[in-house]
Design an enzyme around this catalytic site. Structure first.
Site, PDB file in Angstrom:
ATOM      1  N   ALA A   1       0.864  -1.182   0.000  1.00  0.00           N
ATOM      2  CA  ALA A   1       0.000   0.000   0.000  1.00  0.00           C
ATOM      3  C   ALA A   1       0.898   1.230   0.000  1.00  0.00           C
ATOM      4  O   ALA A   1       2.065   1.171   0.405  1.00  0.00           O
ATOM      5  CB  ALA A   1      -0.893  -0.014   1.236  1.00  0.00           C
TER       6      ALA A   1
ATOM      7  N   GLY B   1       0.764  -5.053   1.054  1.00  0.00           N
ATOM      8  CA  GLY B   1      -0.469  -5.161   0.277  1.00  0.00           C
ATOM      9  C   GLY B   1      -0.259  -5.826  -1.069  1.00  0.00           C
ATOM     10  O   GLY B   1      -1.191  -6.430  -1.617  1.00  0.00           O
TER      11      GLY B   1
ATOM     12  N   GLU C   1      -0.441  -9.395  -0.375  1.00  0.00           N
ATOM     13  CA  GLU C   1      -1.835  -9.696  -0.033  1.00  0.00           C
ATOM     14  C   GLU C   1      -2.708  -9.770  -1.284  1.00  0.00           C
ATOM     15  O   GLU C   1      -3.574 -10.641  -1.396  1.00  0.00           O
ATOM     16  CB  GLU C   1      -2.365  -8.647   0.951  1.00  0.00           C
ATOM     17  CG  GLU C   1      -1.707  -8.785   2.323  1.00  0.00           C
ATOM     18  CD  GLU C   1      -1.984  -7.603   3.244  1.00  0.00           C
ATOM     19  OE1 GLU C   1      -1.881  -6.442   2.798  1.00  0.00           O
ATOM     20  OE2 GLU C   1      -2.308  -7.839   4.422  1.00  0.00           O
TER      21      GLU C   1
ATOM     22  N   GLU D   1       5.283  -4.817   6.974  1.00  0.00           N
ATOM     23  CA  GLU D   1       4.561  -3.769   7.715  1.00  0.00           C
ATOM     24  C   GLU D   1       5.149  -3.535   9.101  1.00  0.00           C
ATOM     25  O   GLU D   1       5.169  -2.417   9.607  1.00  0.00           O
ATOM     26  CB  GLU D   1       3.071  -4.137   7.837  1.00  0.00           C
ATOM     27  CG  GLU D   1       2.273  -4.037   6.540  1.00  0.00           C
ATOM     28  CD  GLU D   1       2.290  -5.322   5.715  1.00  0.00           C
ATOM     29  OE1 GLU D   1       3.187  -6.182   5.915  1.00  0.00           O
ATOM     30  OE2 GLU D   1       1.393  -5.467   4.862  1.00  0.00           O
TER      31      GLU D   1
HETATM   32  N1  DAK Z   1       4.592   3.226  -0.795  1.00  0.00           N
HETATM   33  C1  DAK Z   1       4.954   4.390  -1.387  1.00  0.00           C
HETATM   34  N2  DAK Z   1       6.043   4.494  -2.190  1.00  0.00           N
HETATM   35  C2  DAK Z   1       6.809   3.415  -2.366  1.00  0.00           C
HETATM   36  C3  DAK Z   1       6.501   2.178  -1.769  1.00  0.00           C
HETATM   37  C4  DAK Z   1       5.318   2.102  -0.948  1.00  0.00           C
HETATM   38  N3  DAK Z   1       4.909   0.944  -0.388  1.00  0.00           N
HETATM   39  N4  DAK Z   1       7.462   1.278  -2.127  1.00  0.00           N
HETATM   40  C5  DAK Z   1       8.314   1.942  -2.927  1.00  0.00           C
HETATM   41  N5  DAK Z   1       7.928   3.232  -3.086  1.00  0.00           N
HETATM   42  C6  DAK Z   1       8.586   4.286  -3.848  1.00  0.00           C
HETATM   43  C7  DAK Z   1       9.821   4.801  -3.134  1.00  0.00           C
HETATM   44  O1  DAK Z   1       9.464   5.754  -2.165  1.00  0.00           O
HETATM   45  C8  DAK Z   1      10.590   5.403  -4.313  1.00  0.00           C
HETATM   46  O2  DAK Z   1      10.000   6.642  -4.644  1.00  0.00           O
HETATM   47  P1  DAK Z   1      10.928   7.963  -4.888  1.00  0.00           P
HETATM   48  O3  DAK Z   1      11.775   8.105  -3.670  1.00  0.00           O
HETATM   49  O4  DAK Z   1      11.699   7.597  -6.135  1.00  0.00           O
HETATM   50  O5  DAK Z   1       9.943   9.077  -5.106  1.00  0.00           O
HETATM   51  C9  DAK Z   1      10.278   4.450  -5.448  1.00  0.00           C
HETATM   52  O6  DAK Z   1       9.082   3.759  -5.077  1.00  0.00           O
HETATM   53  C10 DAK Z   1      11.369   3.407  -5.663  1.00  0.00           C
HETATM   54  O7  DAK Z   1      11.578   2.751  -4.420  1.00  0.00           O
HETATM   55  P2  DAK Z   1      13.040   2.616  -3.744  1.00  0.00           P
HETATM   56  O8  DAK Z   1      13.917   3.738  -4.166  1.00  0.00           O
HETATM   57  O9  DAK Z   1      12.815   2.412  -2.298  1.00  0.00           O
HETATM   58  O10 DAK Z   1      13.567   1.297  -4.456  1.00  0.00           O
HETATM   59  P3  DAK Z   1      14.627   0.253  -3.882  1.00  0.00           P
HETATM   60  O11 DAK Z   1      14.929  -0.667  -5.016  1.00  0.00           O
HETATM   61  O12 DAK Z   1      15.763   0.932  -3.197  1.00  0.00           O
HETATM   62  O13 DAK Z   1      13.828  -0.575  -2.746  1.00  0.00           O
HETATM   63  C11 DAK Z   1      11.906  -1.778  -1.834  1.00  0.00           C
HETATM   64  C12 DAK Z   1      12.744  -1.389  -3.105  1.00  0.00           C
HETATM   65  C13 DAK Z   1      10.664  -2.502  -2.320  1.00  0.00           C
HETATM   66  C14 DAK Z   1      12.725  -2.713  -0.964  1.00  0.00           C
HETATM   67  C15 DAK Z   1      11.551  -0.484  -1.045  1.00  0.00           C
HETATM   68  O14 DAK Z   1      10.981   0.449  -1.953  1.00  0.00           O
HETATM   69  C16 DAK Z   1      10.606  -0.716   0.082  1.00  0.00           C
HETATM   70  O15 DAK Z   1      10.995  -1.190   1.149  1.00  0.00           O
HETATM   71  N6  DAK Z   1       9.305  -0.331  -0.122  1.00  0.00           N
HETATM   72  C17 DAK Z   1       8.304  -0.381   0.947  1.00  0.00           C
HETATM   73  C18 DAK Z   1       7.879  -1.815   1.220  1.00  0.00           C
HETATM   74  C19 DAK Z   1       6.834  -1.860   2.337  1.00  0.00           C
HETATM   75  O16 DAK Z   1       7.113  -1.506   3.503  1.00  0.00           O
HETATM   76  N7  DAK Z   1       5.617  -2.312   2.008  1.00  0.00           N
HETATM   77  C20 DAK Z   1       4.514  -2.402   2.958  1.00  0.00           C
HETATM   78  C21 DAK Z   1       3.697  -1.112   2.943  1.00  0.00           C
HETATM   79  S1  DAK Z   1       2.329  -1.180   4.130  1.00  0.00           S
HETATM   80  C22 DAK Z   1      -5.347  -2.679   4.102  1.00  0.00           C
HETATM   81  C23 DAK Z   1      -4.845  -3.161   2.919  1.00  0.00           C
HETATM   82  C24 DAK Z   1      -3.468  -3.200   2.710  1.00  0.00           C
HETATM   83  C25 DAK Z   1      -2.601  -2.707   3.640  1.00  0.00           C
HETATM   84  C26 DAK Z   1      -3.107  -2.223   4.846  1.00  0.00           C
HETATM   85  C27 DAK Z   1      -4.480  -2.188   5.073  1.00  0.00           C
HETATM   86  N8  DAK Z   1      -6.772  -2.639   4.353  1.00  0.00           N
HETATM   87  C28 DAK Z   1      -7.672  -3.214   3.337  1.00  0.00           C
HETATM   88  C29 DAK Z   1      -7.319  -2.118   5.571  1.00  0.00           C
HETATM   89  C30 DAK Z   1      -1.181  -2.748   3.302  1.00  0.00           C
HETATM   90  C31 DAK Z   1      -0.200  -2.095   3.935  1.00  0.00           C
HETATM   91  C32 DAK Z   1       1.156  -2.073   3.334  1.00  0.00           C
HETATM   92  O17 DAK Z   1       1.412  -2.651   2.283  1.00  0.00           O
END
Ligand code: DAK
Length: 258
Positions: A65, A109, A112, A132
């Site tokens: 997400a 997400g 998921e 998360e």
């Molecule tokens: N959200 C926003 N932007 C993201 C992102 C994310 N999840 N993942 C990557 N990006 C963006 C980065 O900010 C970056 O943007 P700029 O800085 O260029 O503007 C761009 O994508 C490229 O990412 P990186 O520069 O970080 O790329 P790397 O190769 O260095 O790293 C990575 C790749 C996948 C390891 C890293 O980007 C990362 O750790 N991303 C976040 C992963 C994460 O924590 N995911 C979980 C998010 S929480 C629900 C439904 C769903 C959910 C909750 C509730 N309901 C129905 C109630 C879900 C929650 C989640 O998923």
């Protein structure tokens, strides 16, 4: 229909939904989720579509997400608007069979969404994770539930409590994915499987899907009873008669989808 965050196409009875926000690794913002929900509902209602493939890009299926969309919200905000609930489970509720074709990151997400599909076909580059916990929250769309049912308690706990990713081979061994193929062959293989499903009797495929899904919602005895009655019910389909006649007559069945 023109979308901002996804692309769609249909090929020979197979619909393809491609998440297309590469600059953010397909982070699932509200707009993307709404577009995906609308496209999936449309394809599910189309009798010409026999299978739906959901895919992303080479580097990321979806990195979760959109964290930037969530960061400034408080509890009162998310509770009041029932934050990111609309459209999130559409993929899990479809009657049409679905395949997630996953290359690269399927995180949070993104993992998921992939798990909501009927099966996952993964590229050898795929990485699955529920990170998360590393941003101070927990999964909200099945990461503690569908993942645990798919891979068991220990691996699910490891992924949910550490946020570490697993690779495609580990996911295959654990039963999270149906198949792993070289990255370059991912779409060909997903589309091959989808075309095979789309080429079978559609009403029979749908009851098979329904029966498998009952396994997750019932006791074994209830599930077996559902399967037995549904097996009997397939004898009401013209296609059941055609399938068995075609076997006995050594020819290909001509399905009528009836
Ligand atoms: N959200 C926003 N932007 C993201 C992102 C994310 N999840 N993942 C990557 N990006 C963006 C980065 O900010 C970056 O943007 P700029 O800085 O260029 O503007 C761009 O994508 C490229 O990412 P990186 O520069 O970080 O790329 P790397 O190769 O260095 O790293 C990575 C790749 C996948 C390891 C890293 O980007 C990362 O750790 N991303 C976040 C992963 C994460 O924590 N995911 C979980 C998010 S929480 C629900 C439904 C769903 C959910 C909750 C509730 N309901 C129905 C109630 C879900 C929650 C989640 O998923």
């Amino acid at each position: 229909m023109a979308y901002e965050y996804i692309e769609t196409e249909t090929r020979d009875g197979v619909a393809i939904v491609t998440l297309n926000r590469p600059e953010a690794l397909n982070a699932l913002n509200a707009g993307l989720i709404a577009e995906m929900g609308a496209a999936l509902r449309g394809f599910d209602a189309d009798p010409a579509v026999g299978c739906i493939v959901v895919t992303g890009g080479e580097k990321a299926f979806a990195a979760g997400a959109d964290i930037k969309e969530m960061r400034d919200k408080g509890y009162a905000d998310v509770a009041a608007e029932d934050f990111i609930t609309d459209d999130w489970e559409v993929l899990a509720d479809l009657r049409t069979p679905t395949i997630a074709a996953v290359s690269g990151y399927a995180l949070g997400g993104g993992c998921e969404v992939a798990m909501m599909a009927d099966m996952i076909v993964a590229a050898d580059t795929a990485k699955f994770g529920q990170p998360e916990i590393t941003i101070g929250t927990i999964p909200g769309a099945g990461g503690t539930q569908r993942l645990t049912r798919a891979v068991g308690k220990s691996l699910s706990m490891y992924m949910n409590l550490t946020g570490e990713f697993i690779d495609a081979e580990t996911a295959l061994r654990a039963g999270l994915v149906a198949k792993v193929v070289p990255q370059a062959e991912l779409m060909d293989e997903a589309l091959r499987i989808a075309a095979k499903i789309a080429g079978l009797s559609q009403p029979v495929v749908r009851v098979a899907k329904e029966a498998v899904n009952v396994a997750f919602e019932s006791t074994l005895a209830e599930g077996i009873r559902f399967e037995r009655r549904t097996f009997h019910a397939t004898f009401a389909f013209e296609d059941r008669k055609e399938g068995m006649a075609a076997f006995a007559e050594k020819r290909k069945p001509a399905w009528k989808n009836r």
